[in-house]
Design a protein around this motif. Structure first.
Motif, mmCIF file in Angstrom:
data_model
loop_
_atom_site.group_PDB
_atom_site.id
_atom_site.type_symbol
_atom_site.label_atom_id
_atom_site.label_comp_id
_atom_site.label_asym_id
_atom_site.label_seq_id
_atom_site.Cartn_x
_atom_site.Cartn_y
_atom_site.Cartn_z
ATOM 1 N N LEU A 361 46.469 24.506 61.168
ATOM 2 C CA LEU A 361 45.520 23.418 60.915
ATOM 3 C C LEU A 361 44.998 23.474 59.487
ATOM 4 C CD1 LEU A 361 43.928 21.026 62.020
ATOM 5 C CD2 LEU A 361 42.231 22.644 62.917
ATOM 6 N N LEU A 362 44.705 24.684 59.009
ATOM 7 C CA LEU A 362 44.225 24.838 57.631
ATOM 8 C C LEU A 362 45.301 24.401 56.639
ATOM 9 C CD1 LEU A 362 41.999 25.875 55.718
ATOM 10 C CD2 LEU A 362 43.056 28.137 55.867
ATOM 11 N N LEU A 363 46.541 24.689 56.945
ATOM 12 C CA LEU A 363 47.653 24.313 56.071
ATOM 13 C C LEU A 363 47.757 22.797 55.914
ATOM 14 C CD1 LEU A 363 50.080 25.307 54.420
ATOM 15 C CD2 LEU A 363 51.454 25.186 56.508
ATOM 16 N N VAL A 364 47.429 22.066 56.975
ATOM 17 C CA VAL A 364 47.460 20.589 56.912
ATOM 18 C C VAL A 364 46.488 20.086 55.851
ATOM 19 C CG1 VAL A 364 46.941 18.473 58.186
ATOM 20 C CG2 VAL A 364 48.220 20.316 59.303
ATOM 21 N N PHE A 365 45.263 20.633 55.862
ATOM 22 C CA PHE A 365 44.262 20.205 54.881
ATOM 23 C C PHE A 365 44.666 20.618 53.463
ATOM 24 C CE2 PHE A 365 41.393 20.763 58.697
ATOM 25 C CZ PHE A 365 41.218 19.409 58.914
ATOM 26 N N GLU A 366 45.207 21.830 53.319
ATOM 27 C CA GLU A 366 45.594 22.314 51.997
ATOM 28 C C GLU A 366 46.754 21.525 51.417
ATOM 29 O OE1 GLU A 366 46.326 26.407 52.760
ATOM 30 O OE2 GLU A 366 44.234 27.017 52.443
ATOM 31 N N LEU A 367 47.726 21.135 52.244
ATOM 32 C CA LEU A 367 48.855 20.319 51.782
ATOM 33 C C LEU A 367 48.373 18.957 51.313
ATOM 34 C CD1 LEU A 367 51.618 21.165 54.426
ATOM 35 C CD2 LEU A 367 51.617 21.760 51.993
ATOM 36 N N LYS A 368 47.425 18.402 52.040
ATOM 37 C CA LYS A 368 46.884 17.093 51.663
ATOM 38 C C LYS A 368 46.220 17.163 50.291
ATOM 39 C CE LYS A 368 44.077 13.278 53.434
ATOM 40 N NZ LYS A 368 43.242 12.796 54.562
ATOM 41 N N GLU A 369 45.475 18.281 50.051
ATOM 42 C CA GLU A 369 44.817 18.452 48.754
ATOM 43 C C GLU A 369 45.847 18.681 47.656
ATOM 44 O OE1 GLU A 369 40.465 20.400 49.711
ATOM 45 O OE2 GLU A 369 42.228 21.678 49.965
ATOM 46 N N GLN A 370 46.915 19.425 47.942
ATOM 47 C CA GLN A 370 47.968 19.670 46.961
ATOM 48 C C GLN A 370 48.687 18.388 46.565
ATOM 49 O OE1 GLN A 370 50.493 22.677 48.657
ATOM 50 N NE2 GLN A 370 48.877 24.245 48.652
ATOM 51 N N GLN A 371 48.710 17.447 47.483
ATOM 52 C CA GLN A 371 49.344 16.152 47.194
ATOM 53 C C GLN A 371 48.424 15.210 46.429
ATOM 54 O OE1 GLN A 371 50.457 14.805 51.088
ATOM 55 N NE2 GLN A 371 52.139 16.285 51.295
ATOM 56 N N GLY A 372 47.217 15.709 46.086
ATOM 57 C CA GLY A 372 46.283 14.924 45.294
ATOM 58 C C GLY A 372 45.438 13.963 46.101
ATOM 59 N N LYS A 373 45.462 14.119 47.415
ATOM 60 C CA LYS A 373 44.668 13.250 48.278
ATOM 61 C C LYS A 373 43.328 13.912 48.586
ATOM 62 C CE LYS A 373 48.836 11.438 50.513
ATOM 63 N NZ LYS A 373 49.587 11.322 51.792
ATOM 64 N N LEU A 375 40.018 14.834 50.556
ATOM 65 C CA LEU A 375 39.657 14.957 51.975
ATOM 66 C C LEU A 375 38.424 14.124 52.281
ATOM 67 C CD1 LEU A 375 40.037 18.821 52.548
ATOM 68 C CD2 LEU A 375 41.687 17.019 53.099
ATOM 69 N N GLN A 376 38.431 13.501 53.430
ATOM 70 C CA GLN A 376 37.264 12.766 53.888
ATOM 71 C C GLN A 376 36.140 13.754 54.200
ATOM 72 O OE1 GLN A 376 37.083 9.379 53.991
ATOM 73 N NE2 GLN A 376 39.152 9.403 53.095
ATOM 74 N N PRO A 377 34.874 13.312 54.173
ATOM 75 C CA PRO A 377 33.748 14.224 54.470
ATOM 76 C C PRO A 377 33.930 14.999 55.781
ATOM 77 C CG PRO A 377 32.921 12.141 53.642
ATOM 78 C CD PRO A 377 34.406 11.963 53.799
ATOM 79 N N LYS A 378 34.388 14.303 56.810
ATOM 80 C CA LYS A 378 34.593 14.979 58.107
ATOM 81 C C LYS A 378 35.685 16.038 57.993
ATOM 82 C CE LYS A 378 33.075 11.302 61.250
ATOM 83 N NZ LYS A 378 33.479 10.396 62.351
#
Length: 461
Positions: A361-373, A375-378
């Motif tokens: 689950l943590l990897l999902v958030f980290e990949l999203k950040e690596q792609q320059g997206k 994260l929403q507040p939630k």
């Protein structure tokens, strides 16, 4: 080839820790043995460490006359390192500090010194590395380093910045465990437990300066200390229990501690301890279940009747009596240890599975950040929660691994369980070591009983 090969022979032990010289024939009358030549010959045969030059000199002085094999070299055994351990700082009655091991004095069972907030209550003594050895042919023998452990805070204690001290966070009394120390507030009863005080259930230590009559209950998260007698009552402690005047159970009630139990005597009592039981006088017609050892060697030190079960050792001056009263002793791993191993195995498995899910689950958030997206507040809150949960789960996993390691070591050590009798063991004492049973039919004195070559054997103490 040296002419000494015809005269002498060097034998090296299988473990290469000892070299011995033998003589096959006498030295010729016109031949003179020289120390330097003998030393070189020994080294040419591979013996280069731990050589006893004085023994070689004696051979030279006797002109090579060896009547019996002589040791000419010995290796140096490795010295294993010491395990890390928690040293409980001893406190004096004025809240001073004395760097000595804590000792229990039942006479002063209620006079336990308190600690103050901010006071150091325990120190971690770090593990030491081992010192390697050398065999006689110069090969290094590796040594084991001592095992370390992580010093963790207990209830109302914190770990210092250097990770080597435990510091009290509140005023109270200590409850010492193997790898941590708790500080609990104290509840005191100045006299006997009666209808005015009623049953006691307290989050800290409980001190009763009188007796605990039959039918009453005392439960504590810390230690329980009773200056008088415990009758057919229920005492349950998550620490240790100290009873100065003895336990008279009448076959009812129970005295149960997560750690040790110290008392003067037990008569018709039901006693359980995850640690050890120390009795100053007698254990009579009682049921005792102990994960560690039972020690009844002070004073009269006799065990008569009842059933006693210990994981490691039962020691007494006398077991049984002249009346041949049936006395049952069980040695080895108690069922509680086996159940504890199963429980920690399940905890370890659950923690590992949970960590795997959380890391994904943590990897999902980290990949999203690596792609320059962004994260929403939630999602940011969720990511923080996942990280915190990972840290907590890793801590649970580490604790389960440590507990399993210790329990498995205990399982191995239990196979060397023993009964020690300093004076007499009488007939009609029944001994059970796991699947092995033996009934004592004659009087034995000063003996030790253990499993040797898959059978219960009695040998001199």
């Amino acid at each position: 080839m040296s002419h000494l090969d015809d005269i002498f022979e060097i034998q090296i032990s299988n473990d290469k820790m000892r070299a011995t010289m033998l003589q096959h024939q006498k030295i010729g009358e016109n031949t003179e043995l020289v120390l330097e030549e003998l030393q070189n010959w020994v080294k040419e045969h591979g013996v280069i460490f731990g050589i006893y030059v004085e023994n070689l000199k004696k051979i030279v002085d006797d002109n090579g006359s060896i009547t019996s094999p002589i040791v000419i070299a010995e290796g140096k055994s490795p010295i294993n390192g010491n395990n890390a351990y928690l040293d409980a700082v001893q406190l004096d009655m004025n809240n001073g500090i004395n760097e000595k091991v804590v000792r229990v004095d039942l006479k002063n069972v209620a006079d336990i010194p308190s600690v103050k907030q901010g006071q150091v209550v325990g120190k971690k003594i770090e593990a030491t590395i081992g010192q390697p050895g050398l065999n006689v042919i110069g090969e290094e023998i590796s040594a084991k380093s001592g095992k370390d452990f992580i010093l963790r805070p207990g209830k109302n204690t914190s770990v210092s910045e250097d990770k080597l001290k435990l510091i009290a966070q509140v005023d109270g009394q200590r409850c010492i465990e193997t790898k941590t120390i708790h500080v609990y507030p104290v509840y005191q009863v100045h006299g006997d437990l009666d209808m005015k005080t009623g049953n006691i259930e307290f989050i800290g230590n409980v001190t009763i300066r009188g007796n605990v009559p039959a039918g009453f209950e005392v439960k504590a998260k810390g230690d329980i200390r009773v200056q008088g007698t415990v009758e057919a009552a229920t005492l349950i402690s998550e620490g240790s229990i100290f009873v100065a005047a003895g336990i008279v159970g009448q076959g009812k009630g129970i005295v149960k501690a997560k750690k040790d139990i110290h008392t003067s005597f037990i008569n018709q009592g039901n006693v359980e301890a995850e640690g050890n039981v120390f009795v100053n006088q007698s254990i009579l017609h009682s049921k005792c279940i102990v994960n560690g050892s039972i020690d009844c060697t002070k004073g009269k030190g006799n065990i008569v009747g009842g059933q006693l079960s210990a994981g490691h050792e039962i020691s007494a001056n006398e077991i049984g009596n002249n009346m041949h009263t049936t006395t049952e002793l069980f040695i080895g791993v108690h069922q509680q240890v086996l159940e504890s191993i199963t429980t920690h195995q399940k905890q370890l498995k659950l923690a590992s599975e949970e960590l795997e899910k959380l890391n994904k689950l943590l990897l999902v958030f980290e990949l999203k950040e690596q792609q320059g997206k962004a994260l929403q507040p939630k999602e940011r809150i969720m990511k923080l929660r996942v990280k915190n949960t990972i840290n907590q789960t890793e801590e649970k996993k580490a604790i389960a691994e440590e507990e399993l390691l210790e329990l498995n070591e205990e399982l191995i050590q239990s196979q060397t369980g023993v009964v020690k009798v300093k004076r007499h063991m009488y007939p009609n004492v029944n001994l059970t070591f796991g699947k092995y049973r033996r009934k004592i039919t004659v009087n034995h004195q000063y003996v030790k009983v253990s499993i040797i070559d898959s059978e219960i054997q009695i040998i001199p103490l």
